[in-house]
Enzyme design. Sequence first.
Site, PDB file in Angstrom:
ATOM      1  CE  LYS A 180      53.420 -18.192 -21.827  1.00 48.79           C
ATOM      2  NZ  LYS A 180      52.204 -17.510 -21.291  1.00 48.79           N
ATOM      3  CG  HIS A 183      55.672 -20.478 -17.969  1.00 46.27           C
ATOM      4  ND1 HIS A 183      54.472 -20.487 -17.293  1.00 46.27           N
ATOM      5  CD2 HIS A 183      56.515 -21.272 -17.250  1.00 46.27           C
ATOM      6  CE1 HIS A 183      54.588 -21.264 -16.221  1.00 46.27           C
ATOM      7  NE2 HIS A 183      55.818 -21.757 -16.176  1.00 46.27           N
TER       8      HIS A 183
HETATM    9  P1  DAT Z   1      51.098 -16.392 -15.656  1.00 47.64           P
HETATM   10  O1  DAT Z   1      51.545 -16.830 -17.038  1.00 47.64           O
HETATM   11  O2  DAT Z   1      51.339 -14.922 -15.437  1.00 47.64           O
HETATM   12  O3  DAT Z   1      51.648 -17.263 -14.559  1.00 47.64           O
HETATM   13  P2  DAT Z   1      48.580 -17.801 -15.262  1.00 47.64           P
HETATM   14  O4  DAT Z   1      49.388 -18.931 -14.719  1.00 47.64           O
HETATM   15  O5  DAT Z   1      47.432 -17.306 -14.470  1.00 47.64           O
HETATM   16  O6  DAT Z   1      49.507 -16.533 -15.623  1.00 47.64           O
HETATM   17  O7  DAT Z   1      48.008 -18.219 -16.693  1.00 47.64           O
HETATM   18  C1  DAT Z   1      48.820 -18.934 -17.603  1.00 47.64           C
HETATM   19  C2  DAT Z   1      48.631 -18.372 -18.983  1.00 47.64           C
HETATM   20  O8  DAT Z   1      47.278 -18.541 -19.384  1.00 47.64           O
HETATM   21  C3  DAT Z   1      48.878 -16.862 -19.102  1.00 47.64           C
HETATM   22  O9  DAT Z   1      50.245 -16.549 -19.262  1.00 47.64           O
HETATM   23  C4  DAT Z   1      48.069 -16.533 -20.309  1.00 47.64           C
HETATM   24  C5  DAT Z   1      46.858 -17.433 -20.171  1.00 47.64           C
HETATM   25  N1  DAT Z   1      45.768 -16.729 -19.494  1.00 47.64           N
HETATM   26  C6  DAT Z   1      45.651 -16.480 -18.167  1.00 47.64           C
HETATM   27  N2  DAT Z   1      44.534 -15.809 -17.868  1.00 47.64           N
HETATM   28  C7  DAT Z   1      43.917 -15.609 -19.058  1.00 47.64           C
HETATM   29  C8  DAT Z   1      42.717 -14.974 -19.464  1.00 47.64           C
HETATM   30  N3  DAT Z   1      41.918 -14.393 -18.567  1.00 47.64           N
HETATM   31  N4  DAT Z   1      42.409 -14.961 -20.786  1.00 47.64           N
HETATM   32  C9  DAT Z   1      43.210 -15.548 -21.698  1.00 47.64           C
HETATM   33  N5  DAT Z   1      44.353 -16.173 -21.395  1.00 47.64           N
HETATM   34  C10 DAT Z   1      44.700 -16.213 -20.101  1.00 47.64           C
HETATM   35 MG    MG Z   2      51.281 -19.266 -14.094  1.00 49.76          MG
END
Ligand code: DAT
Ligand code: MG
Length: 151
Positions: free
Chosen positions: A11, A117
């Site tokens: 990222k 990611h």
């Molecule tokens: P990951 O990147 O571990 O697959 P995800 O798909 O649930 O996680 O979310 C994608 C991205 O979104 C994550 O890397 C960061 C952001 N994100 C997720 N949950 C968040 C939250 N509660 N507050 C702020 N950003 C968040």
């Molecule tokens: Mg994800």
Amino acid sequence: LEVEQTYIMVKPDGVQRGLVGEIISRFEKKGFKLTGLKLFQCPKELAEEHYKDLQSKPFFPKLIQYITSGPVVCMAWEGVGAVASARKLIGATNPLQAEPGTIRGDLAVQTGRNVVHGSDSPENGKREIGLWFKEGEICDWIPVQEPWLRE
Ligand code: DAT
Ligand code: MG
């Protein structure tokens, strides 16, 4: 376990902090095969499509702003069980909960700046590689280390 494709992306914070080599190195050393790689400034529409499942989340606008705030490094990696294994190498979404030894556990402190990611399923691996790479940007090749990785 099957041969899978996973989409891994450094990222903008990872690029700005000079962590590109370190992050690539972890997947390389593990034994996955790199099949696609580029530095890329992501347009807003692509970021929105990539994260469309999170559209309704309150943090969605900030997430899109973050991902489009500077160049990212797009990667496609292939390997047996590569999707789940890459998620383990990456660590938990919240870097404070990510185990030491994982990329996020070692290199990041906040969910909103979690440096990398990784696809969460083989289906999404294919979907995301299709989104971020054009035809001709993915290479099939045989790494010389192949016979030394598996018996
Ligand atoms: P990951 O990147 O571990 O697959 P995800 O798909 O649930 O996680 O979310 C994608 C991205 O979104 C994550 O890397 C960061 C952001 N994100 C997720 N949950 C968040 C939250 N509660 N507050 C702020 N950003 C968040
Ligand atoms: Mg994800």
